[in-house]
Design a protein around this motif. Sequence first.
Motif, PDB file in Angstrom:
ATOM      1  N   PHE A   1       0.850  -1.188   0.000  1.00 39.50           N
ATOM      2  CA  PHE A   1       0.000   0.000   0.000  1.00 39.50           C
ATOM      3  C   PHE A   1       0.883   1.235   0.000  1.00 39.50           C
ATOM      4  O   PHE A   1       1.838   1.342   0.765  1.00 39.50           O
ATOM      5  CB  PHE A   1      -0.899   0.026   1.235  1.00 39.50           C
ATOM      6  CG  PHE A   1      -1.619   1.338   1.424  1.00 39.50           C
ATOM      7  CD1 PHE A   1      -2.711   1.663   0.633  1.00 39.50           C
ATOM      8  CD2 PHE A   1      -1.194   2.262   2.381  1.00 39.50           C
ATOM      9  CE1 PHE A   1      -3.373   2.879   0.788  1.00 39.50           C
ATOM     10  CE2 PHE A   1      -1.839   3.470   2.549  1.00 39.50           C
ATOM     11  CZ  PHE A   1      -2.938   3.783   1.746  1.00 39.50           C
TER      12      PHE A   1
ATOM     13  N   GLY B   1       0.356   5.515   0.035  1.00 39.84           N
ATOM     14  CA  GLY B   1      -0.636   6.575   0.149  1.00 39.84           C
ATOM     15  C   GLY B   1      -0.053   7.865   0.679  1.00 39.84           C
ATOM     16  O   GLY B   1       0.987   7.879   1.339  1.00 39.84           O
TER      17      GLY B   1
ATOM     18  N   GLN C   1      -4.692   8.690   1.697  1.00 43.14           N
ATOM     19  CA  GLN C   1      -5.363   8.310   0.454  1.00 43.14           C
ATOM     20  C   GLN C   1      -4.340   7.689  -0.486  1.00 43.14           C
ATOM     21  O   GLN C   1      -3.303   8.290  -0.782  1.00 43.14           O
ATOM     22  CB  GLN C   1      -6.010   9.527  -0.209  1.00 43.14           C
ATOM     23  CG  GLN C   1      -6.814   9.159  -1.450  1.00 43.14           C
ATOM     24  CD  GLN C   1      -7.932  10.160  -1.701  1.00 43.14           C
ATOM     25  OE1 GLN C   1      -8.167  11.064  -0.906  1.00 43.14           O
ATOM     26  NE2 GLN C   1      -8.638   9.980  -2.805  1.00 43.14           N
TER      27      GLN C   1
ATOM     28  N   GLU D   1      -3.325   3.646  -2.768  1.00 37.73           N
ATOM     29  CA  GLU D   1      -3.662   2.531  -3.642  1.00 37.73           C
ATOM     30  C   GLU D   1      -3.006   1.260  -3.130  1.00 37.73           C
ATOM     31  O   GLU D   1      -1.851   1.261  -2.699  1.00 37.73           O
ATOM     32  CB  GLU D   1      -3.171   2.849  -5.050  1.00 37.73           C
ATOM     33  CG  GLU D   1      -3.601   1.881  -6.131  1.00 37.73           C
ATOM     34  CD  GLU D   1      -3.144   2.349  -7.504  1.00 37.73           C
ATOM     35  OE1 GLU D   1      -4.006   2.585  -8.368  1.00 37.73           O
ATOM     36  OE2 GLU D   1      -1.925   2.483  -7.694  1.00 37.73           O
TER      37      GLU D   1
ATOM     38  N   LYS E   1      -1.681  -2.477  -4.005  1.00 37.35           N
ATOM     39  CA  LYS E   1      -1.223  -3.315  -5.107  1.00 37.35           C
ATOM     40  C   LYS E   1      -1.077  -4.742  -4.597  1.00 37.35           C
ATOM     41  O   LYS E   1      -0.392  -4.990  -3.613  1.00 37.35           O
ATOM     42  CB  LYS E   1       0.120  -2.821  -5.632  1.00 37.35           C
ATOM     43  CG  LYS E   1       0.727  -3.695  -6.736  1.00 37.35           C
ATOM     44  CD  LYS E   1       2.103  -3.189  -7.136  1.00 37.35           C
ATOM     45  CE  LYS E   1       2.748  -4.101  -8.173  1.00 37.35           C
ATOM     46  NZ  LYS E   1       4.114  -3.648  -8.544  1.00 37.35           N
TER      47      LYS E   1
ATOM     48  N   PHE F   1      -4.559  -3.149  -8.866  1.00 36.13           N
ATOM     49  CA  PHE F   1      -4.385  -1.855  -8.217  1.00 36.13           C
ATOM     50  C   PHE F   1      -5.768  -1.366  -7.777  1.00 36.13           C
ATOM     51  O   PHE F   1      -6.646  -1.138  -8.627  1.00 36.13           O
ATOM     52  CB  PHE F   1      -3.743  -0.855  -9.183  1.00 36.13           C
ATOM     53  CG  PHE F   1      -2.327  -1.211  -9.562  1.00 36.13           C
ATOM     54  CD1 PHE F   1      -1.250  -0.677  -8.877  1.00 36.13           C
ATOM     55  CD2 PHE F   1      -2.081  -2.101 -10.612  1.00 36.13           C
ATOM     56  CE1 PHE F   1       0.053  -1.009  -9.224  1.00 36.13           C
ATOM     57  CE2 PHE F   1      -0.775  -2.436 -10.963  1.00 36.13           C
ATOM     58  CZ  PHE F   1       0.286  -1.890 -10.263  1.00 36.13           C
ATOM     59  N   ILE F   2      -5.960  -1.245  -6.466  1.00 36.65           N
ATOM     60  CA  ILE F   2      -7.278  -0.916  -5.933  1.00 36.65           C
ATOM     61  C   ILE F   2      -7.174   0.311  -5.035  1.00 36.65           C
ATOM     62  O   ILE F   2      -6.354   0.343  -4.113  1.00 36.65           O
ATOM     63  CB  ILE F   2      -7.846  -2.098  -5.117  1.00 36.65           C
ATOM     64  CG1 ILE F   2      -7.814  -3.387  -5.935  1.00 36.65           C
ATOM     65  CG2 ILE F   2      -9.271  -1.798  -4.655  1.00 36.65           C
ATOM     66  CD1 ILE F   2      -8.135  -4.639  -5.143  1.00 36.65           C
ATOM     67  N   PRO F   3      -8.005   1.336  -5.266  1.00 37.87           N
ATOM     68  CA  PRO F   3      -7.985   2.518  -4.402  1.00 37.87           C
ATOM     69  C   PRO F   3      -8.303   2.137  -2.950  1.00 37.87           C
ATOM     70  O   PRO F   3      -9.165   1.289  -2.697  1.00 37.87           O
ATOM     71  CB  PRO F   3      -9.093   3.409  -4.983  1.00 37.87           C
ATOM     72  CG  PRO F   3      -9.268   2.927  -6.385  1.00 37.87           C
ATOM     73  CD  PRO F   3      -8.982   1.461  -6.356  1.00 37.87           C
TER      74      PRO F   3
END
Length: 439
Positions: free
Chosen positions: A73, A75, A84, A86, A88, A93-95
Amino acid sequence: MSLFGQDISGDWSGKLEVGEYQLGLFFKISKDSLGYSCLMSIPQQDKYDIKIQHINLMDSTLTIRQPDINFEFNGKLGGNSKVQGELKQNGLFIPLVLKREQISFRRPQTPRTPLNYFVEDIVFTNPNDNVFLTGTLTTPKNLDTYPILIIIGGSGPQNKDGEILGHKPFLVIADHLSNRGIGVLRFDERGIGKSSGLYDTTSIEGFTSDVIAAVDYIKSRKNLNVKSFGLMGHSLGGIIAAKVASVREDINFVIFLATPAISGKELMLKQKASIEEKTGISKQQIELSGQIFSGAYDILINSEEKDSLRNNISSYFNTNLGPLTSQRHINKIVNQITSTEFKDFLKLHPFEYLSQVTCPVLALYGSKDLQVDSEVNLKAMENALLSGGNHKVKIEEIKGLNHLFQECQTGLPNEYFEIEQTIAPQVLEEITKWIVELN
């Protein structure tokens, strides 16, 4: 390392959203003279306090990395209360937004001391396999005689509390019943808690013999004033209860909670399709996946070769799923379905045991159960019991409840953790009332 006066120590949480599926991630971050350290919990996967190998804060960018699970992660801090970024993992790749908030897994039904009944830690032995099993016996106070029952857990390794996602349903049930004049024995399965033995290599017959050993243990306790004796099984535990009741005439009643009454293979394919449909997967994908897994289950059911089975299943999935998913996911599936318990379950035909249960039966199902479909299994349960001539039966579907008998919205397993309720009060009262009226 530049911290800009910011300190990320404390509790953080976030939700991964993939389609309609949400997965909660929780991080406990602490700081000492050597820098930051972090523990990650994923309650919906029953994973707690995973020690993170790498955490770093540089120029307001937070990096959390766990190579063992390909987790990373990155952010940006927004003040002291938000990151904030993303996630992996495995090429995805996910917010993900992390928010600073105290981690609290509220479980209001978990009993607190003082308790108004007797509590005794016990140990009994299964002489067939030379294993000892540890558990807890709760008995009511100020009663000359009382009913007593054994709680039997479902599939997967379970401790005496049936602990799952921070919930302790068997403890909640035992507390409720023993406060109302009913004794309860619950115990750690083989290799779980303080019990000896190996869980992974134990067959359903082995788990059944453990329950029989528990029955014999209660019978050997001359200081217990037992009025009647029963078994309560959840999910697969209900089939084990039926197996025991079909061969023991000293079982006076049985309670089935979300107990499968159709074949193991049919149940697993139905469960898979129901969950996939609820999560928005297309009908075409569900049908294709069902065909692939049906073929795998047939290999497991028909194979007698233990040594080559795992390789055969791996090869099958690599051929049929290889283009559709990762090798890591395939390995996970293979590990799950080649366990001794799972293979045994696929071969089960519950009718064989249910039709031989002659004592009074209470069978409860939740209308939103996606793991043991209430409509299909309720009818099959009724047919099996009546075919054996048992008319002392009460079978009920309770509206709005999932597989754990929680009041829920969708019935999906990812809700189990989010729901604070461990088990619906209506279910606890229904069980209590039925046992009291029976005795």
